[in-house]
Design an enzyme around this catalytic site. Structure first.
Site, PDB file in Angstrom:
ATOM      1  CG  ASN A  18      38.191  37.384  34.743  1.00 62.88           C
ATOM      2  OD1 ASN A  18      37.964  37.986  35.721  1.00 62.88           O
ATOM      3  ND2 ASN A  18      37.654  36.228  34.404  1.00 62.88           N
ATOM      4  NE  ARG A  49      40.177  33.458  44.076  1.00 62.12           N
ATOM      5  CZ  ARG A  49      40.647  32.921  45.349  1.00 62.12           C
ATOM      6  NH1 ARG A  49      39.739  33.176  46.282  1.00 62.12           N
ATOM      7  NH2 ARG A  49      41.496  32.080  45.648  1.00 62.12           N
ATOM      8  CB  CYS A  58      32.300  33.932  42.881  1.00 60.62           C
ATOM      9  SG  CYS A  58      31.846  35.433  42.234  1.00 60.62           S
TER      10      CYS A  58
HETATM   11  C1  EPZ Z   1      39.950  32.817  36.955  1.00 58.31           C
HETATM   12  O1  EPZ Z   1      39.945  32.489  38.330  1.00 58.31           O
HETATM   13  C2  EPZ Z   1      38.914  33.881  36.654  1.00 58.31           C
HETATM   14  N1  EPZ Z   1      39.045  34.961  37.597  1.00 58.31           N
HETATM   15  C3  EPZ Z   1      37.470  32.945  37.106  1.00 58.31           C
HETATM   16  O2  EPZ Z   1      36.560  33.847  36.620  1.00 58.31           O
HETATM   17  C4  EPZ Z   1      37.416  31.993  35.885  1.00 58.31           C
HETATM   18  O3  EPZ Z   1      36.255  31.152  36.447  1.00 58.31           O
HETATM   19  C5  EPZ Z   1      38.905  31.111  36.343  1.00 58.31           C
HETATM   20  O4  EPZ Z   1      39.799  31.830  36.233  1.00 58.31           O
HETATM   21  C6  EPZ Z   1      38.829  29.783  35.313  1.00 58.31           C
HETATM   22  O5  EPZ Z   1      38.874  30.211  34.146  1.00 58.31           O
HETATM   23  C7  EPZ Z   1      39.819  35.882  37.301  1.00 58.31           C
HETATM   24  O6  EPZ Z   1      40.368  35.899  36.159  1.00 58.31           O
HETATM   25  C8  EPZ Z   1      39.951  36.989  38.272  1.00 58.31           C
HETATM   26  P1  EPZ Z   1      42.018  29.165  38.549  1.00 58.31           P
HETATM   27  P2  EPZ Z   1      41.089  31.819  39.202  1.00 58.31           P
HETATM   28  O7  EPZ Z   1      43.047  29.401  39.424  1.00 58.31           O
HETATM   29  O8  EPZ Z   1      42.334  32.240  38.391  1.00 58.31           O
HETATM   30  C9  EPZ Z   1      42.225  25.196  41.465  1.00 58.31           C
HETATM   31  C10 EPZ Z   1      34.488  34.944  36.942  1.00 58.31           C
HETATM   32  O9  EPZ Z   1      33.311  34.849  37.441  1.00 58.31           O
HETATM   33  N2  EPZ Z   1      43.291  25.670  42.120  1.00 58.31           N
HETATM   34  O10 EPZ Z   1      42.145  28.653  36.962  1.00 58.31           O
HETATM   35  O11 EPZ Z   1      41.068  31.836  40.656  1.00 58.31           O
HETATM   36  C11 EPZ Z   1      40.817  26.220  41.642  1.00 58.31           C
HETATM   37  O12 EPZ Z   1      40.283  25.767  42.950  1.00 58.31           O
HETATM   38  C12 EPZ Z   1      35.740  34.361  37.627  1.00 58.31           C
HETATM   39  O13 EPZ Z   1      34.820  36.241  36.519  1.00 58.31           O
HETATM   40  C13 EPZ Z   1      43.994  25.145  42.970  1.00 58.31           C
HETATM   41  O14 EPZ Z   1      43.386  24.034  43.321  1.00 58.31           O
HETATM   42  O15 EPZ Z   1      40.945  30.256  38.657  1.00 58.31           O
HETATM   43  C14 EPZ Z   1      39.948  25.643  40.639  1.00 58.31           C
HETATM   44  O16 EPZ Z   1      39.138  24.493  40.724  1.00 58.31           O
HETATM   45  C15 EPZ Z   1      35.065  33.315  38.815  1.00 58.31           C
HETATM   46  N3  EPZ Z   1      44.906  25.745  43.596  1.00 58.31           N
HETATM   47  C16 EPZ Z   1      41.031  25.483  39.472  1.00 58.31           C
HETATM   48  O17 EPZ Z   1      42.191  25.367  40.007  1.00 58.31           O
HETATM   49  C17 EPZ Z   1      45.412  26.854  43.439  1.00 58.31           C
HETATM   50  O18 EPZ Z   1      46.522  27.438  44.061  1.00 58.31           O
HETATM   51  C18 EPZ Z   1      40.845  26.677  38.562  1.00 58.31           C
HETATM   52  O19 EPZ Z   1      41.315  27.776  39.110  1.00 58.31           O
HETATM   53  C19 EPZ Z   1      44.803  27.718  42.332  1.00 58.31           C
HETATM   54  C20 EPZ Z   1      43.654  27.265  41.748  1.00 58.31           C
END
Ligand code: EPZ
Length: 441
Positions: free
Chosen positions: A25, A96, A120
């Site tokens: 990540n 993503r 995922c």
């Molecule tokens: C990153 O995902 C990681 N992926 C994820 O790891 C990790 O679980 C996550 O951060 C939290 O630490 C990568 O870095 C590639 P977020 P990301 O934006 O950036 C909501 C793994 O298994 N949200 O922090 O996509 C979202 O739905 C993966 O390695 C919105 O609502 O996660 C979630 O509920 C899985 N609107 C929360 O925020 C948006 O525009 C956190 O998501 C963006 C996010």
């Protein structure tokens, strides 16, 4: 013989040593950052995983020359140019990370095309924060059935933006856009995961000016040009924790070379509370952490996943397998993703007793309470796990299935196992190095 099925002969402890490399990540985002430089960038310790392949493919389509170099990659952005939409779309649905190409491509080309995202299925995973921030910088976003078209007719300008939730991806989006936008950007309620701090270090090496204030405020002063970087990424604390949980669940003893205590402090607290033992070797050449089951019974715990410095959502699934072996009732409240407990059904078919609830079983403020999401779990243990046929649902859930199969008595078949390659480098060889009895079926 099916290449995507692993036959696991469970019930034996895992023992031995494996190495984790650059964090998935961080590495994938560092690769995107290379687009922003005027000169080549060098990234060391790049794991051979699917996300890296996808980002490499997209960079190459945009004219970046990518070469391999002693376990790392070198990116030469001298000839960045527009890519064909049909060719970009070959990567639709596979990761993503493409959403993070928006800012860098707008700076380099004045326009960007982003394919449908993958990743995922652990929640809706909207990109509304990303698009709102990009629009505030001055981007015009056109959503088409093929994907997103972005332009910046008046350039990109620094802005003040407050995230509704400290999203990792949206924070990275703002960083990768603000560093070359005109003027100052202030981001409030930013995510501050170690992978983000490492990305900031990379951008600083490139010539960016970024101040990380207290209380999740990041201030970025835009500059007109950036140079390439040379960087050794932080190691994968998600993978390290996964192997630590495998040691606990199988009553084994695993040394994870490359694991860093500083990035795993919250995990190590919980690992200790459950009854696991660990020992840190911080010698510069072969540092790492040894994780083992010290004998006796594991203890139930209550935990809530949260943004950093909380307990990571990606640590939750492997830990729950170990919690099926702990005496008493463990409680897990998942507050980051609304649908990240689906994998527990398979554990129940193997003999675990896990009940999932729509209620918030914990005090951390959560966006999913009183909605229709089963995002809390109660795990009653210890349970004797028995073998089953399992289908991998997602990356971390999939790894937890694998650990459960290794801990269970009997022979399990794990279907769709190649999905684990998205985030775990060479896991077949690592399983072999740890003495696991597993083979492609
Ligand atoms: C990153 O995902 C990681 N992926 C994820 O790891 C990790 O679980 C996550 O951060 C939290 O630490 C990568 O870095 C590639 P977020 P990301 O934006 O950036 C909501 C793994 O298994 N949200 O922090 O996509 C979202 O739905 C993966 O390695 C919105 O609502 O996660 C979630 O509920 C899985 N609107 C929360 O925020 C948006 O525009 C956190 O998501 C963006 C996010």
């Amino acid at each position: 013989m099916m290449d995507d099925v692993l036959k696991v002969y469970g019930g034996a402890p895992l023992h031995g040593e494996i190495t984790v490399r650059g964090a998935k990540n961080l590495v994938s985002k560092a690769m995107v950052a290379a687009l922003l430089g005027d000169t080549p960038s060098r990234l060391a310790d790049v794991p051979k995983i699917r996300d890296v392949e996808v980002v490499r493919g997209l960079l190459e389509l945009h004219g970046v020359k990518v070469t391999e170099d002693a376990g790392g990659l070198v990116f030469d952005p001298a000839n960045v140019g527009t890519a064909e939409i049909d060719e970009i779309n070959v990567h639709a649905g596979s990761s993503r990370i493409p959403i993070l190409f928006c800012g860098p491509l707008l700076h380099r080309l004045g326009h960007a095309f982003i394919p449908d995202l993958g990743g995922c299925h652990i929640g809706d995973r909207p990109i509304d924060f990303h698009l709102a921030a990009l629009r505030q910088f001055g981007a015009v976003v056109d959503k088409t059935p093929q994907g997103l078209h972005l332009t910046a007719p008046n350039g990109l300008h620094g802005t003040k933006f407050e995230l509704p939730y400290p999203s990792v991806g949206a924070t990275e989006q703002v960083l990768l856009t603000a560093v070359r936008a005109e003027g100052v950007t202030e981001l409030r309620n930013a995510a501050v995961e170690p992978e983000i701090v490492d990305l900031i270090c990379i951008l600083q090496k490139m010539g960016a000016i970024i101040k990380v204030h207290t209380d999740r405020v990041i201030e970025i002063e835009g500059v007109t040009s950036l140079r390439g970087y040379s960087h050794r990424p932080i190691t994968d604390r998600l993978e390290a924790a996964s192997w630590a949980c495998a040691a606990l669940a199988t009553k084994g003893d695993i040394t994870v070379k490359g694991a860093r205590q500083v990035d795993m402090m919250t995990f190590l607290n919980v690992f200790t509370s459950v009854g696991g033992a660990f020992e840190v070797d911080d010698s510069p050449t072969k540092g790492g952490i040894r994780f083992w089951h010290p004998g006796g019974e594991l203890r139930a715990v209550a935990l809530e996943t949260d943004v950093h410095p909380g307990f990571m959502t990606d640590w939750q699934q492997p830990l729950v397998v170990a919690l099926t072996q702990a005496r008493g009732l463990s409680i897990v409240h998942e507050t980051v993703y609304e649908r990240r407990l689906g994998y527990t059904d398979a554990l129940n078919t193997m003999g675990a007793t896990i009940q999932v609830y729509r209620d918030c079983l914990g005090g951390t403020p959560c966006r999913f309470g009183r909605r229709n999401f089963k995002h809390s779990a109660v795990i009653a243990g210890p349970s004797k796990l028995h073998a089953a046929d399992l289908v991998i649902p997602d990356l971390r859930g999939g790894f937890s299935h694998l650990i459960a199969a290794l801990a269970a008595e009997g022979t399990s078949h794990v279907f769709g196992v190649n999905l684990i390659n998205r985030g775990y480098e060479d896991f077949d060889s690592k399983l072999a190095a740890l003495g696991a009895h597993a083979e492609r079926a």
